[in-house]
Design a protein around this motif. Structure first.
Motif, PDB file in Angstrom:
ATOM      1  N   LEU A  56       6.626  13.954  -4.580  1.00  0.00           N
ATOM      2  CA  LEU A  56       5.210  13.940  -3.703  1.00  0.00           C
ATOM      3  C   LEU A  56       5.312  12.918  -2.685  1.00  0.00           C
ATOM      4  O   LEU A  56       5.286  11.609  -3.135  1.00  0.00           O
ATOM      5  N   ALA A 113       4.475  19.477  -7.879  1.00  0.00           N
ATOM      6  CA  ALA A 113       5.819  18.867  -7.573  1.00  0.00           C
ATOM      7  C   ALA A 113       6.254  18.503  -8.883  1.00  0.00           C
ATOM      8  O   ALA A 113       7.973  18.778  -8.977  1.00  0.00           O
ATOM      9  N   THR A 115       9.470  19.957  -3.839  1.00  0.00           N
ATOM     10  CA  THR A 115       8.963  18.665  -2.975  1.00  0.00           C
ATOM     11  C   THR A 115       7.893  19.162  -2.161  1.00  0.00           C
ATOM     12  O   THR A 115       7.861  20.069  -1.524  1.00  0.00           O
ATOM     13  N   VAL A 116       6.774  18.160  -2.408  1.00  0.00           N
ATOM     14  CA  VAL A 116       5.732  18.394  -1.782  1.00  0.00           C
ATOM     15  C   VAL A 116       5.247  17.126  -0.536  1.00  0.00           C
ATOM     16  O   VAL A 116       5.368  15.848  -0.929  1.00  0.00           O
TER      17      VAL A 116
END
Length: 261
Positions: A94, A205, A211-212
């Motif tokens: 994140l 995430a 994936t953020v």
């Protein structure tokens, strides 16, 4: 009928007071406390009930027996970005990218999305621009690909449902201040909304391995808008800085909580 409870939350640091104060005693800023409704807590199941239903069935185990797998990072063509991320983008991380309005955060994230879409499916969620506006900028930047999905939306419930259906490898949220959870009585961009939205993104995430990237604006004082806990909840904090009248920009790491290759 249950009495509605309210509290006053500082929009600068997140301090909570049962009554209104002109000046926040925590950060000493004036006129930052805003009244918010306290939502009643939902009844929770006991720990044995959760385990019987297959929830929270993790058990303590010796660290020597914990399985460890080094994740393969996503590499971009931007060596500077790879460097500040410790060698590339870590799956399931994140990442918060902060910067002044107009500094180029959306442009940077659209370029990164275009490059990552060559290796996986990317969902670009925008609460500030329409799909046609994003397409216009993407055309100017030469960003294209059938694996890059543009999604103008601000409702987190709808966004989470879309992520579950699309199953992207990475998600870009532009920006966290525009996202909202309908169940909360607080206004969009308030401390409560930003905190809960970030908590939802963190669960996505870590729970789904996605994936953020989260875009966040900064205040006049140079801090990322919203509660300070926002920076503590993410894995990495990147600041995008520069002079609006010059072409050069600086991307620096403020917090990095994963290993460097």
């Amino acid at each position: 009928m249950a009495k509605v409870k309210t509290q006053y939350v500082c929009q600068n640091c997140g301090y909570i007071s049962p009554r209104y104060l002109g000046r926040c005693p925590n950060c000493n800023e004036w006129n930052t406390l805003v009244e918010e409704t306290v939502a009643p807590k939902a009844a929770s199941l006991s720990a044995p009930s959760l385990r019987r239903n297959g929830i929270h069935d993790n058990k303590p185990e010796p660290i020597d027996k914990v399985a460890f797998h080094r994740e393969n990072r996503f590499k971009t063509s931007m060596e500077e970005l790879n460097r500040v991320l410790g060698g590339g983008v870590v799956p399931g991380s994140l990442i918060l990218i902060g910067g002044d309005p107009g500094i180029g955060k959306s442009t940077l994230m659209l370029q990164v999305s275009g490059q990552l879409s060559k290796a996986g499916k990317i969902l670009y969620v925008s609460g500030e621009e329409s799909a046609s506006q994003i397409k216009m900028r993407a055309t100017r930047l030469g960003v294209n690909g059938d694996q890059l999905y543009v999604y103008p939306e601000t409702d987190m419930d709808v966004i989470k449902s879309t992520i579950s259906e699309l199953k992207p490898d990475a998600v870009v949220i532009d920006s966290v201040q525009t996202m909202q959870i309908p169940e909360l009585q607080s206004a969009t961009g308030s401390v409560a909304q930003i905190r809960e939205v970030t908590a939802d993104l963190m669960n996505i995430a870590k729970g789904q391995g996605i994936t953020v990237f989260v875009v966040g604006h900064v205040t006049k004082g140079g801090a990322i808008a919203g509660p300070k806990i926002l920076e503590h909840m993410v894995d990495t904090v990147l600041y995008f800085e520069g002079d609006l009248h010059h072409s050069y920009r600086i991307l620096r790491t403020v917090k990095k909580s994963f290993w460097v290759d």
